[in-house]
Design a protein around this motif. Structure first.
Motif, PDB file in Angstrom:
ATOM      1  N   SER A  26       0.820  -1.216   0.000  1.00  0.00           N
ATOM      2  CA  SER A  26       0.000   0.000   0.000  1.00  0.00           C
ATOM      3  C   SER A  26       0.854   1.267   0.000  1.00  0.00           C
ATOM      4  O   SER A  26       0.490   2.264  -0.626  1.00  0.00           O
ATOM      5  CB  SER A  26      -0.948  -0.002   1.201  1.00  0.00           C
ATOM      6  OG  SER A  26      -0.214  -0.121   2.411  1.00  0.00           O
ATOM      7  N   ASN A  27       2.009   1.224   0.670  1.00  0.00           N
ATOM      8  CA  ASN A  27       2.873   2.394   0.769  1.00  0.00           C
ATOM      9  C   ASN A  27       4.333   1.963   0.589  1.00  0.00           C
ATOM     10  O   ASN A  27       4.985   1.551   1.550  1.00  0.00           O
ATOM     11  CB  ASN A  27       2.690   3.077   2.132  1.00  0.00           C
ATOM     12  CG  ASN A  27       3.448   4.387   2.249  1.00  0.00           C
ATOM     13  OD1 ASN A  27       4.535   4.564   1.700  1.00  0.00           O
ATOM     14  ND2 ASN A  27       2.878   5.334   2.971  1.00  0.00           N
ATOM     15  N   PRO A  28       4.867   2.047  -0.642  1.00  0.00           N
ATOM     16  CA  PRO A  28       6.234   1.572  -0.895  1.00  0.00           C
ATOM     17  C   PRO A  28       7.297   2.221  -0.019  1.00  0.00           C
ATOM     18  O   PRO A  28       8.205   1.538   0.456  1.00  0.00           O
ATOM     19  CB  PRO A  28       6.461   1.909  -2.375  1.00  0.00           C
ATOM     20  CG  PRO A  28       5.099   1.886  -2.958  1.00  0.00           C
ATOM     21  CD  PRO A  28       4.201   2.454  -1.890  1.00  0.00           C
ATOM     22  N   GLU A  71      10.787  -0.023   6.510  1.00  0.00           N
ATOM     23  CA  GLU A  71      10.762  -1.176   7.415  1.00  0.00           C
ATOM     24  C   GLU A  71      11.743  -2.245   6.957  1.00  0.00           C
ATOM     25  O   GLU A  71      12.444  -2.865   7.770  1.00  0.00           O
ATOM     26  CB  GLU A  71       9.345  -1.754   7.477  1.00  0.00           C
ATOM     27  CG  GLU A  71       8.318  -0.834   8.114  1.00  0.00           C
ATOM     28  CD  GLU A  71       6.921  -1.409   8.053  1.00  0.00           C
ATOM     29  OE1 GLU A  71       6.779  -2.633   7.855  1.00  0.00           O
ATOM     30  OE2 GLU A  71       5.953  -0.632   8.193  1.00  0.00           O
ATOM     31  N   ASN A  72      11.809  -2.455   5.639  1.00  0.00           N
ATOM     32  CA  ASN A  72      12.688  -3.499   5.111  1.00  0.00           C
ATOM     33  C   ASN A  72      14.160  -3.156   5.294  1.00  0.00           C
ATOM     34  O   ASN A  72      14.997  -4.035   5.510  1.00  0.00           O
ATOM     35  CB  ASN A  72      12.385  -3.742   3.632  1.00  0.00           C
ATOM     36  CG  ASN A  72      12.940  -5.068   3.131  1.00  0.00           C
ATOM     37  OD1 ASN A  72      12.936  -6.079   3.847  1.00  0.00           O
ATOM     38  ND2 ASN A  72      13.418  -5.085   1.899  1.00  0.00           N
ATOM     39  N   LEU A  73      14.491  -1.866   5.207  1.00  0.00           N
ATOM     40  CA  LEU A  73      15.876  -1.435   5.416  1.00  0.00           C
ATOM     41  C   LEU A  73      16.364  -1.753   6.829  1.00  0.00           C
ATOM     42  O   LEU A  73      17.550  -2.020   7.051  1.00  0.00           O
ATOM     43  CB  LEU A  73      16.002   0.068   5.154  1.00  0.00           C
ATOM     44  CG  LEU A  73      16.097   0.493   3.686  1.00  0.00           C
ATOM     45  CD1 LEU A  73      15.860   1.988   3.546  1.00  0.00           C
ATOM     46  CD2 LEU A  73      17.448   0.108   3.090  1.00  0.00           C
ATOM     47  N   VAL A 126       6.077  -2.682  -5.694  1.00  0.00           N
ATOM     48  CA  VAL A 126       5.257  -1.689  -6.392  1.00  0.00           C
ATOM     49  C   VAL A 126       4.061  -1.337  -5.522  1.00  0.00           C
ATOM     50  O   VAL A 126       3.596  -2.159  -4.730  1.00  0.00           O
ATOM     51  CB  VAL A 126       4.787  -2.244  -7.768  1.00  0.00           C
ATOM     52  CG1 VAL A 126       3.904  -3.472  -7.579  1.00  0.00           C
ATOM     53  CG2 VAL A 126       4.060  -1.183  -8.589  1.00  0.00           C
ATOM     54  N   SER A 127       3.560  -0.115  -5.679  1.00  0.00           N
ATOM     55  CA  SER A 127       2.357   0.256  -4.923  1.00  0.00           C
ATOM     56  C   SER A 127       1.155  -0.449  -5.535  1.00  0.00           C
ATOM     57  O   SER A 127       1.090  -0.672  -6.752  1.00  0.00           O
ATOM     58  CB  SER A 127       2.144   1.776  -4.948  1.00  0.00           C
ATOM     59  OG  SER A 127       1.546   2.198  -6.153  1.00  0.00           O
ATOM     60  N   MET A 128       0.185  -0.804  -4.708  1.00  0.00           N
ATOM     61  CA  MET A 128      -1.016  -1.473  -5.192  1.00  0.00           C
ATOM     62  C   MET A 128      -1.753  -0.608  -6.206  1.00  0.00           C
ATOM     63  O   MET A 128      -2.281  -1.108  -7.201  1.00  0.00           O
ATOM     64  CB  MET A 128      -1.928  -1.827  -4.017  1.00  0.00           C
ATOM     65  CG  MET A 128      -1.386  -2.911  -3.106  1.00  0.00           C
ATOM     66  SD  MET A 128      -1.229  -4.515  -3.939  1.00  0.00           S
ATOM     67  CE  MET A 128      -2.953  -4.917  -4.199  1.00  0.00           C
TER      68      MET A 128
END
Length: 331
Positions: free
Chosen positions: A45-47, A53-55, A104-106
């Motif tokens: 929803s929010n790249p 968070e992934n970083l 990718v964003s939804m």
């Protein structure tokens, strides 16, 4: 698109996603190559928030300069402004396997499936994929995408063709104008994809083929090797029906969209001939694919760094060279 549970293990170490599918050679029914990279598309929803968070947990997945200089904001901006809205992390090593995932964003994913404005992920989802995290909106929207792909392929095919030729034409749409096909992709790629995943293509497109047959646009007959021979109505009225299933943005660039008269009525533009419609559509699609493939290539090199970029391109070129050499030896 079909579901399967023995793929998608990479999701265990990533932040939650709204949609996930695996694509490419890893879903080939006869693929026993455990060294092949597993390719993912992740819809979120929010790249920017997702990358942030992934970083924190998977910083090594990103090019070090990009993670250090601009972090999640730079990663997202590069994908949107330079690329086509997708950020890829390739050569991710985990659990003795290599992975590549694109985020990718939804909203962008759904928009591309409906409009084909970038014709990037929409083209990917016209081929077989394995759904890991399902999303009702993506599934429903992709039905529109598959119908449009079927219509585009029919417009480019002659009056008589085989089921295999239909799937090959659908598969080839997203490679028309792709700059990678000039030097870094196997020239037999489309043929290999269809031959290796024929039943998966059939599962995706048979309902649409039967729908067109019900509308008298196609006539089906069985032939040997468990395939169908197909003939289509090539009249202008049938062509208009086929063109009407193409995305509005595509029809508009073809000069065959809808126009509003002074009286406020909506009317369709007249199609001069089937050949003209096919040529115009092919021209528009080639340009879109060429621009998207070029933008994504540049964004990819920036995102992964020169070393990984050259490594990835080298692997692609090696596969293409091996295929060409094999073909020459067979001839």
């Amino acid at each position: 698109m079909e579901a399967r549970t023995n793929l998608g293990s990479l999701l265990k170490i990533l932040p939650p996603v709204d949609f996930c599918c695996v694509y490419g050679s890893s879903i080939h029914p006869n693929n026993n190559d455990k060294s092949s990279m597993e390719d993912y598309i992740l819809g979120v929803s929010n790249p920017q928030q997702w990358h942030s968070e992934n970083l924190k947990i998977n910083r090594v997945h990103y090019a070090s300069w990009m993670a250090s200089v601009g972090g999640a904001k730079l990663i997202t901006k590069a994908a949107d402004r330079i690329g086509v809205g997708v950020h890829f992390n390739p050569f991710v090593s985990w659990n003795n396997k290599m992975y590549k995932y694109g985020v990718v964003s939804m909203d962008d994913l759904v928009e591309d499936m409906l409009s084909w404005k970038r014709f990037y992920l929409s083209g990917r989802l016209q081929k077989p994929v394995r759904i890991i995290v399902d999303n009702k909106e993506v599934t429903n929207t992709n039905l529109v995408n598959l119908r449009a792909a079927s219509s585009a392929a029919l417009l480019l095919l002659p009056s008589k063709f085989t089921e295999r030729e239909l799937y090959a034409k659908i598969c080839s749409l997203s490679y028309m104008g792709d700059l990678r096909m000039l030097f870094a992709e196997d020239k037999n790629k489309v043929k290999k994809i269809v031959e290796g995943q024929f039943e998966l293509f059939r599962n995706m497109y048979k309902p649409l083929v039967e729908e067109y047959a019900t509308k008298q646009l196609l006539r089906l007959s069985s032939c040997g090797d468990n395939q169908m021979n197909i003939s289509q109505d090539c009249s202008l009225s049938a062509t208009s029906s086929v063109v009407s299933s193409l995305p509005e943005s595509l029809r508009s660039q073809m000069g065959m969209g809808t126009v509003e008269t002074k009286a406020g009525q909506i009317s369709k533009l007249t199609i001069g001939s089937r050949e003209e419609a096919a040529a115009l559509m092919q021209k528009v699609l080639r340009r879109r694919v060429m621009i998207s493939s070029a933008r994504q290539a540049v964004a990819g090199f920036i995102a992964v760094g020169a070393v990984h970029g050259v490594k990835y391109l080298g692997k692609k070129m090696m596969k293409a060279w091996k295929s060409s050499s094999k073909r020459l030896l067979q001839n």
